[in-house]
Scaffold this active site. Structure first.
Site, PDB file in Angstrom:
ATOM      1  CE1 TYR A 123      -4.387  -1.225   0.587  1.00 47.64           C
ATOM      2  CE2 TYR A 123      -3.176  -2.934   1.736  1.00 47.64           C
ATOM      3  CZ  TYR A 123      -4.338  -2.480   1.144  1.00 47.64           C
ATOM      4  OH  TYR A 123      -5.448  -3.285   1.123  1.00 47.64           O
TER       5      TYR A 123
ATOM      6  CE1 TYR B 196      -2.673  -6.654   3.638  1.00 46.25           C
ATOM      7  CE2 TYR B 196      -3.344  -6.235   1.370  1.00 46.25           C
ATOM      8  CZ  TYR B 196      -3.587  -6.160   2.726  1.00 46.25           C
ATOM      9  OH  TYR B 196      -4.754  -5.586   3.176  1.00 46.25           O
TER      10      TYR B 196
ATOM     11  NE  ARG C 221      -7.417  -9.986   4.329  1.00 46.65           N
ATOM     12  CZ  ARG C 221      -8.356  -9.138   3.906  1.00 46.65           C
ATOM     13  NH1 ARG C 221      -8.173  -7.844   3.968  1.00 46.65           N
ATOM     14  NH2 ARG C 221      -9.500  -9.567   3.409  1.00 46.65           N
TER      15      ARG C 221
ATOM     16  CG  HIS D 182      -8.242  -7.135  -0.250  1.00 44.94           C
ATOM     17  ND1 HIS D 182      -7.079  -7.745   0.152  1.00 44.94           N
ATOM     18  CD2 HIS D 182      -8.291  -5.952   0.408  1.00 44.94           C
ATOM     19  CE1 HIS D 182      -6.457  -6.965   1.028  1.00 44.94           C
ATOM     20  NE2 HIS D 182      -7.159  -5.866   1.195  1.00 44.94           N
TER      21      HIS D 182
ATOM     22  CG  HIS E 205      -9.943  -2.093   1.350  1.00 40.04           C
ATOM     23  ND1 HIS E 205     -10.271  -2.636   2.567  1.00 40.04           N
ATOM     24  CD2 HIS E 205      -8.654  -2.466   1.128  1.00 40.04           C
ATOM     25  CE1 HIS E 205      -9.228  -3.294   3.063  1.00 40.04           C
ATOM     26  NE2 HIS E 205      -8.225  -3.204   2.211  1.00 40.04           N
TER      27      HIS E 205
HETATM   28 FE   LIG Z   1      -6.397  -4.312   2.396  1.00 41.33          FE
END
Ligand SMILES: [Fe+2]
Lengths: 182, 241
Positions: free
Chosen positions: B107, B146, B156, B159, B161
């Site tokens: 991120y 990640y 995870r 995905h 959000h």
């Molecule tokens: Fe996330």
């Protein structure tokens, strides 16, 4: 028909800032347009500050949350206005956990005491939480939703400060804030 | 009041506040039951948005953080679908905000220190409005899975959000979209906090070859359903006139 049930909620996670308040995530905003929700009032004259902290079960402020508020104007109305947005959002500060809104005090809507809807999304919160903020200097007992909170209603009342109000949300424990299923 | 109330939210369909395998929920899940209250004007209304709030590249994550002439790294995808309510009606002109990791699972966020590198040309932030027919669409790159600090070895699934606004604040929703065929979906404590497999399945986007642009970009289809409204006599009259 199960296909037409609401999408299940999922946590906003720790990086909600990127999508909802990108300036706080450290994005340089290259080619991104205006921020949404940061400014609620066009003229600060009658503005108040509303300081919010959200404490976890250990009493520690959460520092990665997103808070939105939605409220009536001073005349108690939700009608769109150029001077007042009714809606605002802030993140809980990554150092202090505090979120500060600059807004105006809402007026009373029909049959209710003045109040602000507060909505909280964060890591560890699977379905965003909805509560209300009432004011210490109003007759809240006439408000049916305030009364519905019964013995826990005091958790919905903000405290007065020099420039407005402050409110602490307790996610757990003996002072746990009342959260609503609306 | 001009608006009829929203249908009650099925709290057994959503993940419970406390899901023990999702560690962060332990100190953040309220311990008291949610207090059911009637909807008032406060919950039946909400903010509105228009095209004027958005920039021309807000719905293009491939380009909206990229230097001139460059673009984000990773498999190019369109994510599109319809914003509906539980009554099957299109929900037009609503703000949809998305955020995601880059193709390596990193991120662009001050708190993300994962060792996969940042992509100079990718911010991971986008938004769009649903159209008059409820349709929405944005372009992005396939996010990477990640690792995250939860269990000893939790990853995870890939995905995106989603933050979605409705007509009233009671419809406000935050969720995540997953990708068809991802083996991490079954292993993820956040996904598995949802009790019902049907509900999980609804968060999984499908490869959509019809909307895929040959030699350019693949498409994934993801419909978003918000709470519906209770039927009223008034509404039936409206439909009959
Ligand atoms: Fe996330």
């Amino acid at each position: 028909m199960a296909d037409l049930k609401e999408n299940a909620s999922q946590t906003a996670g720790p990086y909600v800032h990127i999508g909802c308040m990108p300036q706080t995530a450290g994005l340089k905003r290259r080619n991104m347009s205006a921020l949404l929700g940061e400014v609620m009032v066009s003229d600060d004259t009658d503005a108040i500050t509303l300081d919010i902290a959200v404490l976890d079960g250990d009493g520690v402020p959460i520092k990665d949350g997103l808070i939105e508020i939605w409220q009536a104007a001073p005349d108690g109305s939700y009608a769109p206005s150029k001077d007042f947005a009714h809606w605002g959002r802030q993140v809980t500060d990554m150092e202090t956990g505090q979120a500060r809104f600059t807004t105006v005090k809402p007026g009373a809507a029909k049959g209710q005491a003045p109040h602000i809807l507060i909505w909280i999304a964060a890591r560890g919160i699977n379905l965003a939480l909805t509560s209300r903020i009432y004011f210490p200097d109003e007759d809240n007992k006439l408000d049916p939703i305030f009364r519905a909170a019964e013995a826990r209603a005091a958790t919905l009342i903000a405290a007065q400060t020099k420039t407005g109000y402050a409110h602490t949300i307790h996610l757990q424990g003996p002072k746990e804030t009342v959260f609503f299923d609306v | 009041m001009t608006d009829t109330p929203f249908l009650p939210r099925d709290l057994d369909w959503h993940p419970p506040a406390l899901h023990h395998d999702y560690r962060s929920s332990r100190l953040r899940a309220p311990q008291q039951k949610l207090l059911h209250i009637p909807q008032t004007e406060t919950e039946l209304t909400g903010p509105t948005f228009g095209q004027g709030d958005l920039g021309p590249l807000d719905d293009d994550l491939i380009l909206n953080y990229a230097a001139n002439g460059q673009s984000a790294q990773g498999p190019r995808i369109i994510v599109h679908g319809k914003l509906l309510d539980e009554n099957g009606r299109a929900v037009p002109n609503k703000l949809i905000e998305v955020w995601q990791a880059n193709a390596g699972g990193r991120y662009r966020h001050v708190n993300d220190g994962y060792l996969a590198p940042l992509d100079d040309n990718f911010g991971g932030c986008g938004r769009c409005l649903s159209g008059a027919d409820g349709r929405y669409s944005f372009r992005t790159i396939l996010p990477g899975p990640y690792p995250w600090p939860n269990g000893a070895n939790d990853w995870r699934p890939a995905h995106i959000h989603f933050s979605v606004f409705g007509d009233g604040f009671a419809q406000r929703l935050i969720t995540q979209m997953y990708f068809e065929g991802d083996p991490h979906i079954k292993l993820c404590p956040i996904v598995q906090s949802i009790p019902d497999d049907t509900a999980i399945n609804r968060l999984v986007a499908r490869l959509d070859m019809d909307a895929t642009v040959p030699m350019d970009i693949r498409a994934y289809r993801f419909d978003i359903v918000l709470r519906g409204r209770q039927a009223t006599v008034f509404e039936n009259q409206m439909e009959g006139t």
